[in-house]
Motif scaffolding. Structure first.
Motif, PDB file in Angstrom:
ATOM      1  N   PHE A  65       1.053  -1.380   0.151  1.00  9.78           N
ATOM      2  CA  PHE A  65      -0.085   0.128  -0.257  1.00  9.78           C
ATOM      3  C   PHE A  65       1.180   1.321   0.089  1.00  9.78           C
ATOM      4  N   GLY A  66       0.485   2.489  -0.720  1.00 13.19           N
ATOM      5  CA  GLY A  66       1.096   4.071  -0.397  1.00 13.19           C
ATOM      6  C   GLY A  66       2.257   3.822  -1.108  1.00 13.19           C
ATOM      7  N   ASP A  67       3.203   3.913  -0.626  1.00 13.14           N
ATOM      8  CA  ASP A  67       4.611   4.279  -0.898  1.00 13.14           C
ATOM      9  C   ASP A  67       5.689   3.225  -1.228  1.00 13.14           C
ATOM     10  N   ARG A 102       1.139  -1.857   7.650  1.00  9.67           N
ATOM     11  CA  ARG A 102       0.821  -0.628   6.892  1.00  9.67           C
ATOM     12  C   ARG A 102      -0.846  -0.681   6.252  1.00  9.67           C
ATOM     13  N   GLU A 105      -5.000   3.458   3.517  1.00 10.64           N
ATOM     14  CA  GLU A 105      -5.867   4.509   4.021  1.00 10.64           C
ATOM     15  C   GLU A 105      -6.442   5.218   1.900  1.00 10.64           C
ATOM     16  N   MET A 108      -4.783   5.888  -1.551  1.00 16.89           N
ATOM     17  CA  MET A 108      -3.616   5.147  -1.506  1.00 16.89           C
ATOM     18  C   MET A 108      -2.917   4.377  -2.829  1.00 16.89           C
ATOM     19  N   SER A 130      -5.518   2.166  -7.684  1.00 14.78           N
ATOM     20  CA  SER A 130      -5.811   2.823  -6.743  1.00 14.78           C
ATOM     21  C   SER A 130      -7.429   3.289  -5.638  1.00 14.78           C
ATOM     22  N   ASN A 134      -6.310   9.071  -7.233  1.00 10.24           N
ATOM     23  CA  ASN A 134      -5.323   9.288  -7.324  1.00 10.24           C
ATOM     24  C   ASN A 134      -4.973   9.528  -8.854  1.00 10.24           C
ATOM     25  N   HIS A 137      -1.356   7.996 -10.039  1.00  8.84           N
ATOM     26  CA  HIS A 137      -1.345   6.868 -10.524  1.00  8.84           C
ATOM     27  C   HIS A 137      -2.230   6.605 -11.405  1.00  8.84           C
ATOM     28  N   SER A 265       5.230  10.182   1.178  1.00 11.52           N
ATOM     29  CA  SER A 265       4.198   9.939   1.262  1.00 11.52           C
ATOM     30  C   SER A 265       2.916   9.921  -0.061  1.00 11.52           C
ATOM     31  N   GLU A 266       3.034  10.643  -1.071  1.00  7.97           N
ATOM     32  CA  GLU A 266       3.350  10.513  -2.192  1.00  7.97           C
ATOM     33  C   GLU A 266       3.513   9.499  -3.522  1.00  7.97           C
ATOM     34  N   PHE A 268       4.406   6.358  -4.842  1.00  9.01           N
ATOM     35  CA  PHE A 268       3.702   5.550  -5.695  1.00  9.01           C
ATOM     36  C   PHE A 268       4.539   4.574  -6.936  1.00  9.01           C
TER      37      PHE A 268
END
Length: 320
Positions: A65-67, A102, A105, A108, A130, A134, A137, A265-266, A268
């Motif tokens: 998930f996420g980064d 993790r 959210e 993400m 996503s 997003n 993405h 945090s952005e 991906f």
């Protein structure tokens, strides 16, 4: 490396395994909710495979998930840098690749990856999307389309796997992304899959992989080290200076954006993974009805169906 050829009936069996693997990750996607962990998502994937009759795995389910979909802060397993960090010598994936706590959210990026086996026949898929809106993405998913056509064309041209790898890498960088698959063990763009030995025996679990996977890959890798025999490997990396031999190749271009500081945090990643069939005379993708292929077709259809604005001349009144 062992040449592997398959009759049509056998290829149909592999196609069904691959389809089931994608069915599993698409099903789990629908079950995700804010706060679910990677570990819980990965467990759902494995449970789906087992309930569908899967006998084992080439590798168990992964969820990022996420980064973490971009492997931000990860090091390639078995590299010297990785060892200097004191994280230990692992036989395949490093600890950071394993599903973590993790929590998911809104917005993400998500990657679900699994490689089930049915009667020893293995398929390996990667599924990116996503969780919510997003746009960046979505753009990356669209940009992944070019690599599917490129890779197949270059294999048909009998380019070496190294040449194809480097061309894909150059295109990734030219598009403003980073090459995330370079962080995989040996930095592979792909690897062979096939029929695993001793599939009906308990395989255990070593960093997400059962013993049978190592028993399938290692003899081919060791053969590559023998003088006079080397020049082939079941792994498709930057140094694979040979053409793809007949068999089934799981190909997985993985791109990403990695930010630092306040925007970390952005970060991906996005990928797809599916089986490429290589024979003595040709090569082709095992299935054309897969989620990422359908996504690209739907995008094109949506664009073509949009009304085109009339030009100024069209709007002008035609004189009598």
């Amino acid at each position: 490396m062992s040449r592997e050829t398959y009759p049509k009936e056998e290829l149909e069996s592999y196609r069904k395994v691959q389809a089931l693997a994608y069915e599993a990750v698409e099903s789990v996607r629908k079950e995700l909710y804010p706060g679910v962990t990677e570990k819980e998502a990965a467990r759902k994937i494995d449970d789906y495979i087992r309930n569908a009759g899967g006998t084992s795995f080439f590798h168990y389910g992964f969820a990022w998930f996420g980064d973490r979909t971009a492997f931000r802060g990860f090091k390639r397993p078995l590299s010297l840098n990785y060892l200097r960090k004191g994280e230990g010598l692992l036989p395949h994936f490093g600890g950071k690749f394993q599903p973590s706590n993790r929590r998911l959210e809104e917005g993400m990026a998500v990657i679900l990856d699994v490689a089930p086996t049915f009667a020893g026949r293995a398929a390996d898929v990667g599924y990116a999307f996503s969780f919510g809106k997003n746009p960046e993405h979505d753009k990356a998913l669209a940009n992944l389309e070019e690599y599917r056509e490129l890779i197949l064309r270059r294999v048909l041209e009998e380019r070496t796997l190294s040449e194809i790898y480097l061309e894909v890498d150059a295109r990734i960088r030219a598009s403003g992304y980073v090459n995330c698959h370079s962080i995989y063990p040996q930095g592979v763009l792909g690897h062979k899959v096939g029929r695993l030995p001793a599939y009906n025996f308990p395989g255990g679990r070593v960093n997400g992989f059962p013993f049978q996977t190592f028993a399938y890959l290692f003899p081919q890798m060791i053969k590559d080290l023998i003088p006079g025999v080397s020049g082939h490997s079941p792994l498709w990396g930057e140094g694979s200076d040979f053409r793809a031999e007949p068999g089934l190749w799981a190909v997985e271009p993985h791109i990403g954006k990695i930010y630092n500081g306040s925007k970390e945090s952005e970060s991906f990643g996005a990928k797809w993974e599916e089986i490429l069939v290589v024979t003595d005379s040709t090569a082709y993708w095992l299935d054309e009805d897969l989620p990422h292929v359908r996504l690209w077709k739907e995008k094109k259809k949506s664009k073509s169906s949009k009304p085109v604005a009339n030009s100024k001349k069209q709007k002008e009144k035609v004189p009598a």
